[in-house]
Motif scaffolding. Structure first.
Motif, PDB file in Angstrom:
ATOM      1  N   VAL A   1       0.841  -1.205   0.000  1.00 50.38           N
ATOM      2  CA  VAL A   1       0.000   0.000   0.000  1.00 50.38           C
ATOM      3  C   VAL A   1       0.871   1.249   0.000  1.00 50.38           C
ATOM      4  CG1 VAL A   1      -1.619   1.379   1.358  1.00 50.38           C
ATOM      5  CG2 VAL A   1      -2.006  -1.068   1.082  1.00 50.38           C
ATOM      6  N   PHE A   2       1.932   1.263   0.815  1.00 48.26           N
ATOM      7  CA  PHE A   2       2.852   2.402   0.854  1.00 48.26           C
ATOM      8  C   PHE A   2       3.440   2.673  -0.529  1.00 48.26           C
ATOM      9  CE2 PHE A   2       3.923   1.484   5.566  1.00 48.26           C
ATOM     10  CZ  PHE A   2       2.869   2.291   5.976  1.00 48.26           C
ATOM     11  N   ILE A   3       3.933   1.611  -1.175  1.00 48.77           N
ATOM     12  CA  ILE A   3       4.603   1.755  -2.470  1.00 48.77           C
ATOM     13  C   ILE A   3       3.631   2.226  -3.538  1.00 48.77           C
ATOM     14  CG2 ILE A   3       5.795   0.510  -4.311  1.00 48.77           C
ATOM     15  CD1 ILE A   3       6.929  -1.347  -2.108  1.00 48.77           C
ATOM     16  N   LEU A   4       2.458   1.578  -3.624  1.00 50.80           N
ATOM     17  CA  LEU A   4       1.474   1.937  -4.641  1.00 50.80           C
ATOM     18  C   LEU A   4       0.925   3.343  -4.423  1.00 50.80           C
ATOM     19  CD1 LEU A   4      -0.516  -1.408  -5.037  1.00 50.80           C
ATOM     20  CD2 LEU A   4       1.181  -0.438  -6.589  1.00 50.80           C
ATOM     21  N   THR A   5       0.680   3.690  -3.165  1.00 50.61           N
ATOM     22  CA  THR A   5       0.186   5.035  -2.853  1.00 50.61           C
ATOM     23  C   THR A   5       1.197   6.085  -3.281  1.00 50.61           C
ATOM     24  OG1 THR A   5      -1.092   4.229  -0.955  1.00 50.61           O
ATOM     25  CG2 THR A   5      -0.595   6.582  -1.017  1.00 50.61           C
ATOM     26  N   PHE A   6       2.464   5.822  -3.002  1.00 47.39           N
ATOM     27  CA  PHE A   6       3.527   6.760  -3.383  1.00 47.39           C
ATOM     28  C   PHE A   6       3.564   6.944  -4.900  1.00 47.39           C
ATOM     29  CE2 PHE A   6       7.876   7.810  -4.603  1.00 47.39           C
ATOM     30  CZ  PHE A   6       8.159   8.864  -3.756  1.00 47.39           C
ATOM     31  N   ILE A   7       3.550   5.843  -5.638  1.00 49.75           N
ATOM     32  CA  ILE A   7       3.618   5.909  -7.106  1.00 49.75           C
ATOM     33  C   ILE A   7       2.401   6.629  -7.676  1.00 49.75           C
ATOM     34  CG2 ILE A   7       3.590   4.528  -9.228  1.00 49.75           C
ATOM     35  CD1 ILE A   7       5.165   2.380  -7.705  1.00 49.75           C
ATOM     36  N   ILE A   8       1.226   6.310  -7.153  1.00 55.12           N
ATOM     37  CA  ILE A   8      -0.020   6.890  -7.657  1.00 55.12           C
ATOM     38  C   ILE A   8      -0.037   8.407  -7.481  1.00 55.12           C
ATOM     39  CG2 ILE A   8      -2.503   7.072  -7.178  1.00 55.12           C
ATOM     40  CD1 ILE A   8      -2.342   4.001  -6.546  1.00 55.12           C
ATOM     41  N   TYR A   9       0.388   8.879  -6.315  1.00 54.17           N
ATOM     42  CA  TYR A   9       0.330  10.318  -6.050  1.00 54.17           C
ATOM     43  C   TYR A   9       1.471  11.080  -6.715  1.00 54.17           C
ATOM     44  CZ  TYR A   9      -3.722  10.076  -3.059  1.00 54.17           C
ATOM     45  OH  TYR A   9      -5.020   9.920  -2.606  1.00 54.17           O
ATOM     46  N   VAL A  10       2.580  10.421  -6.989  1.00 55.83           N
ATOM     47  CA  VAL A  10       3.614  11.054  -7.815  1.00 55.83           C
ATOM     48  C   VAL A  10       3.064  11.289  -9.215  1.00 55.83           C
ATOM     49  CG1 VAL A  10       5.821  10.684  -8.981  1.00 55.83           C
ATOM     50  CG2 VAL A  10       5.630  10.204  -6.554  1.00 55.83           C
ATOM     51  N   ILE A  11       2.386  10.273  -9.761  1.00 56.24           N
ATOM     52  CA  ILE A  11       1.778  10.398 -11.089  1.00 56.24           C
ATOM     53  C   ILE A  11       0.723  11.502 -11.093  1.00 56.24           C
ATOM     54  CG2 ILE A  11       0.303   9.229 -12.783  1.00 56.24           C
ATOM     55  CD1 ILE A  11       1.695   6.615 -12.009  1.00 56.24           C
ATOM     56  N   GLY A  12      -0.106  11.536 -10.036  1.00 46.40           N
ATOM     57  CA  GLY A  12      -1.147  12.552  -9.953  1.00 46.40           C
ATOM     58  C   GLY A  12      -0.596  13.963  -9.910  1.00 46.40           C
ATOM     59  N   THR A  13       0.532  14.140  -9.233  1.00 47.85           N
ATOM     60  CA  THR A  13       1.162  15.458  -9.163  1.00 47.85           C
ATOM     61  C   THR A  13       1.792  15.843 -10.500  1.00 47.85           C
ATOM     62  OG1 THR A  13       1.655  15.065  -6.815  1.00 47.85           O
ATOM     63  CG2 THR A  13       2.826  16.881  -7.896  1.00 47.85           C
ATOM     64  N   LEU A  14       2.469  14.882 -11.119  1.00 49.50           N
ATOM     65  CA  LEU A  14       3.117  15.144 -12.405  1.00 49.50           C
ATOM     66  C   LEU A  14       2.104  15.416 -13.510  1.00 49.50           C
ATOM     67  CD1 LEU A  14       5.959  12.450 -12.387  1.00 49.50           C
ATOM     68  CD2 LEU A  14       6.206  14.912 -12.087  1.00 49.50           C
ATOM     69  N   ALA A  15       0.863  14.988 -13.307  1.00 49.18           N
ATOM     70  CA  ALA A  15      -0.172  15.223 -14.323  1.00 49.18           C
ATOM     71  C   ALA A  15      -0.334  16.711 -14.617  1.00 49.18           C
ATOM     72  CB  ALA A  15      -1.503  14.630 -13.857  1.00 49.18           C
ATOM     73  N   TYR A  16      -0.103  17.552 -13.612  1.00 47.61           N
ATOM     74  CA  TYR A  16      -0.258  18.994 -13.816  1.00 47.61           C
ATOM     75  C   TYR A  16       0.825  19.560 -14.727  1.00 47.61           C
ATOM     76  CZ  TYR A  16      -4.065  19.205 -10.517  1.00 47.61           C
ATOM     77  OH  TYR A  16      -5.291  19.024  -9.911  1.00 47.61           O
ATOM     78  N   SER A  17       1.902  18.799 -14.925  1.00 44.70           N
ATOM     79  CA  SER A  17       2.925  19.218 -15.879  1.00 44.70           C
ATOM     80  C   SER A  17       2.351  19.283 -17.286  1.00 44.70           C
ATOM     81  CB  SER A  17       4.105  18.228 -15.866  1.00 44.70           C
ATOM     82  OG  SER A  17       4.672  18.119 -14.587  1.00 44.70           O
ATOM     83  N   MET A  18       1.366  18.415 -17.570  1.00 45.05           N
ATOM     84  CA  MET A  18       0.797  18.354 -18.909  1.00 45.05           C
ATOM     85  C   MET A  18       0.077  19.644 -19.279  1.00 45.05           C
ATOM     86  SD  MET A  18       1.821  15.549 -20.104  1.00 45.05           S
ATOM     87  CE  MET A  18       0.989  15.887 -21.649  1.00 45.05           C
TER      88      MET A  18
END
Length: 267
Positions: free
Chosen positions: A8-25
């Protein structure tokens, strides 16, 4: 801690990194002029981030059941707080990686017009030349960009505040429902079903208030009514708001869980 918790820790970290980077688009869309393609990728990223919270429930279910059966459910609060901390850490990491991924996404969007196929684009991205381009794109946040945080000129404070609230609610939507089940084991099924309602509230906030505002601001940049610098500053404040929202989630967790228990008893 069990393997499920670490997962859960690992997946949560990856998911929210992706969610934050989405604003780069959104920034990439302005710079490349390919608004439709950039926003399509942004919507994919945000959809993943906003719905992937549901993976927490099944992965944490066994740990919660064991805690209730052994009478050690109070120790679960400690685990939940660490999960929220992983969200904060992921959001900060995503913010730090944004300059790099703005360059990467910029090249991907331009390359997409050449390949016109997502599978072909992904194959190119993981090719030798694609990896070399990624290495050349690595950069750190510039000091002048960080200085933008000291200026509140033309910053939509209400939108930023709503973003903080929405992100804090979405961060605890699943966790508060699960912890509510620990507080009231006899109602844990009802409590768990309320998580989707809470998550929907935060999604509605994002869809009705935050996303449309950023879309209108994008149109303003294209028409020349807003500068790219002002748009970038707004995105920076949105991301900082996400970090603050994840920290606020630590305070919201227990009150939200108690509120869910009350609602479950009333139903």
């Amino acid at each position: 801690m069990t393997v499920q918790i670490y997962l859960v820790f690992i997946l949560t970290f990856i998911i929210y990194v992706i969610g934050t980077l989405a604003y780069s688009m959104r920034i990439v869309g302005i710079r490349t002029g390919r608004i439709a393609v950039s926003f399509a990728v942004f919507n994919v990223f945000t959809l993943i981030q906003r719905t992937a919270n549901t993976i927490q429930a099944p992965l944490l279910a066994k740990t919660i059941e064991n805690g209730i059966n052994t009478g050690q459910s109070s120790g679960l609060l400690h685990i939940f707080r660490w999960i929220i901390f992983s969200i904060t850490l992921a959001t900060i990491t995503g913010a730090f990686l944004m300059p790099t991924f703005i360059k990467v996404f910029n090249k991907l969007v331009i390359s997409f017009s050449v390949y016109r196929s997502l599978p072909k684009l992904m194959m190119h991205a993981f090719s030798k030349s694609g990896i070399e381009q990624f290495k050349k794109s690595i950069s750190i946040p510039k000091k002048e960009n960080l200085r933008q945080l000291t200026s509140f000129r033309k910053i939509p404070r209400k939108v930023i505040l709503l973003n903080v609230i929405a992100f804090s609610v979405s961060s605890v939507s699943i966790l508060s429902a699960l912890y509510a089940g620990c507080l009231s084991p006899s109602l844990r099924t009802t409590c768990s079903t309320l998580s989707s309602v809470i998550n929907s509230i935060s999604t509605i906030f994002m869809v009705i208030f935050i996303d449309p505002y950023l879309s209108m601001m994008t149109d303003d940049v294209i028409r020349g009514e807003c500068t790219e610098l002002e748009f970038n500053r707004c995105i920076i404040f949105i991301v900082v708001g996400m970090i603050i929202g994840s920290i606020l989630a630590q305070l919201v967790l227990v009150p939200a869980s108690n509120l869910i228990v009350i609602i479950a008893k009333l139903l």
